[in-house]
Design a protein around this motif. Structure first.
Motif, PDB file in Angstrom:
ATOM      1  N   LYS A  96       0.827  -1.217   0.000  1.00 51.81           N
ATOM      2  CA  LYS A  96       0.000   0.000   0.000  1.00 51.81           C
ATOM      3  C   LYS A  96       0.856   1.261   0.000  1.00 51.81           C
ATOM      4  N   GLN A  97       2.093   1.097   0.404  1.00 45.15           N
ATOM      5  CA  GLN A  97       2.987   2.262   0.531  1.00 45.15           C
ATOM      6  C   GLN A  97       4.420   1.792   0.307  1.00 45.15           C
ATOM      7  N   VAL A  98       5.209   2.628  -0.308  1.00 45.27           N
ATOM      8  CA  VAL A  98       6.590   2.221  -0.556  1.00 45.27           C
ATOM      9  C   VAL A  98       7.553   3.366  -0.289  1.00 45.27           C
ATOM     10  N   GLU A  99       8.688   2.990   0.253  1.00 49.15           N
ATOM     11  CA  GLU A  99       9.741   3.989   0.505  1.00 49.15           C
ATOM     12  C   GLU A  99      11.098   3.378   0.152  1.00 49.15           C
ATOM     13  N   ALA A 100      11.936   4.188  -0.465  1.00 47.77           N
ATOM     14  CA  ALA A 100      13.281   3.691  -0.763  1.00 47.77           C
ATOM     15  C   ALA A 100      14.112   3.765   0.510  1.00 47.77           C
ATOM     16  N   VAL A 101      14.910   2.775   0.718  1.00 48.15           N
ATOM     17  CA  VAL A 101      15.787   2.819   1.907  1.00 48.15           C
ATOM     18  C   VAL A 101      17.244   2.706   1.483  1.00 48.15           C
ATOM     19  N   GLY A 102      18.134   3.273   2.290  1.00 51.99           N
ATOM     20  CA  GLY A 102      19.581   3.138   2.081  1.00 51.99           C
ATOM     21  C   GLY A 102      19.965   3.487   0.647  1.00 51.99           C
ATOM     22  N   GLU A 103      20.658   2.571   0.012  1.00 51.32           N
ATOM     23  CA  GLU A 103      21.096   2.729  -1.382  1.00 51.32           C
ATOM     24  C   GLU A 103      19.913   3.088  -2.270  1.00 51.32           C
ATOM     25  N   GLY A 104      18.821   2.419  -2.026  1.00 53.31           N
ATOM     26  CA  GLY A 104      17.623   2.638  -2.838  1.00 53.31           C
ATOM     27  C   GLY A 104      17.183   4.080  -2.773  1.00 53.31           C
ATOM     28  N   LEU A 105      17.219   4.619  -1.590  1.00 57.33           N
ATOM     29  CA  LEU A 105      16.791   6.003  -1.385  1.00 57.33           C
ATOM     30  C   LEU A 105      17.752   6.951  -2.111  1.00 57.33           C
ATOM     31  N   LEU A 106      19.027   6.671  -1.926  1.00 59.15           N
ATOM     32  CA  LEU A 106      20.045   7.505  -2.576  1.00 59.15           C
ATOM     33  C   LEU A 106      19.866   7.471  -4.097  1.00 59.15           C
ATOM     34  N   GLN A 107      19.653   6.264  -4.591  1.00 56.06           N
ATOM     35  CA  GLN A 107      19.485   6.090  -6.035  1.00 56.06           C
ATOM     36  C   GLN A 107      18.262   6.857  -6.516  1.00 56.06           C
ATOM     37  N   LYS A 108      17.207   6.795  -5.725  1.00 53.80           N
ATOM     38  CA  LYS A 108      15.967   7.478  -6.093  1.00 53.80           C
ATOM     39  C   LYS A 108      16.209   8.991  -6.166  1.00 53.80           C
ATOM     40  N   LYS A 109      16.922   9.471  -5.143  1.00 55.89           N
ATOM     41  CA  LYS A 109      17.224  10.910  -5.103  1.00 55.89           C
ATOM     42  C   LYS A 109      18.089  11.300  -6.303  1.00 55.89           C
ATOM     43  N   LEU A 110      19.038  10.432  -6.564  1.00 56.97           N
ATOM     44  CA  LEU A 110      19.956  10.697  -7.668  1.00 56.97           C
ATOM     45  C   LEU A 110      19.198  10.729  -8.994  1.00 56.97           C
ATOM     46  N   ASP A 111      18.305   9.747  -9.153  1.00 57.36           N
ATOM     47  CA  ASP A 111      17.511   9.702 -10.381  1.00 57.36           C
ATOM     48  C   ASP A 111      16.698  10.980 -10.548  1.00 57.36           C
ATOM     49  N   GLU A 112      16.139  11.430  -9.445  1.00 54.98           N
ATOM     50  CA  GLU A 112      15.340  12.661  -9.490  1.00 54.98           C
ATOM     51  C   GLU A 112      16.204  13.858  -9.889  1.00 54.98           C
ATOM     52  N   LEU A 113      17.391  13.875  -9.282  1.00 51.69           N
ATOM     53  CA  LEU A 113      18.316  14.983  -9.530  1.00 51.69           C
ATOM     54  C   LEU A 113      18.768  14.983 -10.995  1.00 51.69           C
ATOM     55  N   ILE A 114      19.040  13.791 -11.489  1.00 53.03           N
ATOM     56  CA  ILE A 114      19.462  13.659 -12.889  1.00 53.03           C
ATOM     57  C   ILE A 114      18.376  14.211 -13.805  1.00 53.03           C
ATOM     58  N   LEU A 115      17.148  13.821 -13.542  1.00 55.16           N
ATOM     59  CA  LEU A 115      16.024  14.305 -14.361  1.00 55.16           C
ATOM     60  C   LEU A 115      15.905  15.824 -14.290  1.00 55.16           C
ATOM     61  N   LYS A 116      16.107  16.341 -13.083  1.00 57.58           N
ATOM     62  CA  LYS A 116      15.966  17.782 -12.869  1.00 57.58           C
ATOM     63  C   LYS A 116      17.029  18.557 -13.661  1.00 57.58           C
ATOM     64  N   LEU A 117      18.275  18.131 -13.489  1.00 55.75           N
ATOM     65  CA  LEU A 117      19.370  18.838 -14.168  1.00 55.75           C
ATOM     66  C   LEU A 117      19.302  18.643 -15.685  1.00 55.75           C
ATOM     67  N   LYS A 118      18.830  17.493 -16.077  1.00 51.38           N
ATOM     68  CA  LYS A 118      18.688  17.221 -17.506  1.00 51.38           C
ATOM     69  C   LYS A 118      17.659  18.185 -18.107  1.00 51.38           C
ATOM     70  N   ALA A 119      16.560  18.382 -17.363  1.00 50.64           N
ATOM     71  CA  ALA A 119      15.511  19.294 -17.818  1.00 50.64           C
ATOM     72  C   ALA A 119      16.053  20.720 -17.925  1.00 50.64           C
ATOM     73  N   GLU A 120      16.979  21.047 -17.055  1.00 50.55           N
ATOM     74  CA  GLU A 120      17.572  22.398 -17.096  1.00 50.55           C
ATOM     75  C   GLU A 120      18.586  22.530 -18.239  1.00 50.55           C
ATOM     76  N   GLY A 121      18.916  21.439 -18.830  1.00 47.51           N
ATOM     77  CA  GLY A 121      19.847  21.478 -19.975  1.00 47.51           C
ATOM     78  C   GLY A 121      21.306  21.387 -19.590  1.00 47.51           C
ATOM     79  N   LEU A 122      21.587  20.993 -18.344  1.00 45.55           N
ATOM     80  CA  LEU A 122      22.983  20.935 -17.882  1.00 45.55           C
ATOM     81  C   LEU A 122      23.792  19.838 -18.566  1.00 45.55           C
ATOM     82  N   PHE A 123      23.101  18.878 -19.148  1.00 44.68           N
ATOM     83  CA  PHE A 123      23.845  17.777 -19.791  1.00 44.68           C
ATOM     84  C   PHE A 123      23.947  17.980 -21.307  1.00 44.68           C
ATOM     85  N   ASP A 124      23.380  19.067 -21.805  1.00 45.60           N
ATOM     86  CA  ASP A 124      23.341  19.273 -23.256  1.00 45.60           C
ATOM     87  C   ASP A 124      24.751  19.295 -23.861  1.00 45.60           C
TER      88      ASP A 124
END
Lengths: 430, 71
Positions: A106-134
């Motif tokens: 019913k509910q899910v949360e990333a823990v440890g590595e998983g959480l870090l990875q999730k945050k990283l994935d979010e950050l990657i998407l964010k910076l990508k949207a800003e064009g930092l990887f262009d």
């Protein structure tokens, strides 16, 4: 449980016979009373939009657990969730039709590595949207970098690897190292301070590197501020974090990403290596070409020398030739003189003959002319019986009109003159 | 032989030598000219050979030194 299936209790069981579906229902209802938190690594994840549910498997090192959930719960996760450790809340349940035990999340949360990875994935998407990887922001690494600054831990294997594969091979490269902590609390802070400083030191290339590690070890290089600082750098920057399969945010924003410190070193030295290969090639070419050059030219000189010697021989034959000519002259001397003499005589006769012919011709012509002249003379006319009449003045009378009757007229004949008088005049009818 | 022969470059000297031989091989060669040309030709050949030998020795030496260099 074992107690239930004993001989003594058989009768009791027989009195309450359950249908299969009833058992499953009973089990499901009993299970669904238990709501708990479960931590596990996602080993399978099936989020097919055609399905009504999301199916996944959680595992630990001893067992696995089939799970079911809704799209909504796993909305933020993609296929990359596989391998991540997650913390889920739900209850146990049973798929009655097959009697399959499962856990409903019913509910899910990333823990440890998983959480870090999730945050990283979010950050990657964010910076990508800003064009930092262009790609348009990516600066080119100079072909032959000389001043290279390495931002890494001075004690690390990464630094040693990098050093060995750059200056170790090509001493022309000047290496500078900016010693920073590459993991731990102080790491981000040190990177944020150091990077802008080295960026202003006119290096040809900056290399940010460290060896491999866990996601937590690499945290500093997944830090948003660190990534943004690397992005802003004016100096071409290579980021090489970890082993072949580690990937970090810093690498995404770098001008060039390298998989390992050695890989980064190879990128820097690639043109030097090519140059070295080229030099080797040229050196071999030099040997081959010079050998060829000398061989052909020595041969050419030998050939020319041979031709020169031949010419010497042709001069040596000259006296022989002269002697030959002399002999020839001697043999043919008499015949030559005789020939010359005869031709002279011929010429003389020809000349004489010509003169004689001409003389005869002219003589005849003269005689003819003389004859014509004689035939036309007045004396000759008189001889043929003609007479010439003259008046008293001695002038020849050509018409009767120029004399009068009674006038004295002289008449000349071939052999003498007569003196006469005009008696009458009459016209002659012609 | 002209004085400039020594200072001629190898390729120029070689070219001149070839010219001379071609002239010498022509059928209407004058004896006096021929002797002069022959003399020049022999000298040029000597010069060319000396220059080439010298260069060859030098280059062999350079290349052998180079290949002994540790990389």
């Amino acid at each position: 449980m074992n107690n239930i299936i004993t001989q003594t209790n058989i009768n009791f069981i027989k009195q309450h016979v359950y249908q299969v579906s009833q058992v499953n229902k009973l089990a499901r209802e009993s299970l669904e009373k238990i709501s708990i938190w479960v931590e596990g690594e996602v080993s399978e994840f099936n989020k097919n939009p055609k399905y009504a549910f999301v199916y996944l498997k959680l595992k630990d090192d001893q067992a696995s657990l089939s799970c079911i959930s809704t799209f909504k719960v796993f909305n933020q996760f993609g296929e990359s969730i596989v391998g991540q450790k997650i913390l889920v809340f739900g209850y146990m349940t049973l798929y009655e039709k097959e009697g399959r035990f499962q856990f409903s999340i019913k509910q899910v949360e990333a823990v440890g590595e998983g959480l870090l990875q999730k945050k990283l994935d979010e950050l990657i998407l964010k910076l990508k949207a800003e064009g930092l990887f262009d790609t348009k922001h990516k600066k080119t690494i100079p072909a032959y970098p000389k001043k290279v600054c390495v931002v890494t831990s001075y004690d690390s294997a990464a630094w040693n690897d990098f050093k060995r594969h750059t200056v170790g091979k090509f001493p022309v490269i000047q290496l500078f190292v900016a010693d920073v902590r590459v993991q731990g609390n102080k790491s981000v802070e040190q990177l944020l301070t150091t990077l802008p400083i080295v960026d202003n030191k006119n290096f040809d290339v900056i290399v940010v590197t460290r060896g491999g590690g866990s996601l937590e070890d690499l945290a500093a290089f997944n830090d948003e501020m660190v990534a943004r600082t690397i992005f802003k750098m004016k100096t071409p920057t290579i980021v090489a974090i970890g082993h072949e399969f580690n990937e970090s945010l810093a690498e995404w924003v770098a001008d060039v990403r390298a998989s390992t410190p050695t890989d980064a070193a190879n990128i820097i030295t690639s043109n030097y290596s090519k140059l070295e290969e080229k030099l080797d090639y040229f050196s071999r070419q030099l040997l081959t070409k010079s050998n060829y050059y000398f061989m052909t030219n020595f041969q050419l000189l030998d050939h020319l020398h041979f031709r020169l010697t031949q010419i010497k021989y042709s001069f040596k034959e000259l006296p022989q030739k002269l002697f030959g000519l002399n002999q020839y002259l001697k043999v043919h001397e008499k015949s030559l003189i005789f020939e010359a003499d005869r031709s002279l005589v011929d010429l003389y006769f020809k000349l004489n003959k010509n003169i004689l012919t001409k003389f005869t011709y002219n003589n005849q012509k003269l005689e003819n002319l003389e004859r014509s002249l004689f035939l036309l003379s007045p004396q000759n006319t008189l001889k043929r019986g003609y007479a010439i009449a003259t008046n008293f003045k001695g002038k020849v009378i050509k018409s009767i009109k120029s004399v009068e009757v009674g006038e004295q007229v002289g008449v000349r004949l071939a052999d003498g003159n007569l003196s006469t008088k005009v008696k009458s005049k009459s016209n002659v009818k012609i | 032989m002209s004085k400039s022969d020594q200072s001629l470059s190898f390729s120029k000297a070689l070219k001149r030598l070839e010219e001379i031989i071609e002239k010498l091989e022509s059928p209407d060669l004058d004896l006096e000219d021929g002797l002069k040309l022959l003399e020049e030709g022999v000298t040029l050949h000597k010069i060319c050979k000396a220059k080439l030998t010298q260069a060859n020795e030098k280059i062999t030496k350079i290349l052998s030194i180079d290949s002994k260099d540790p990389k």
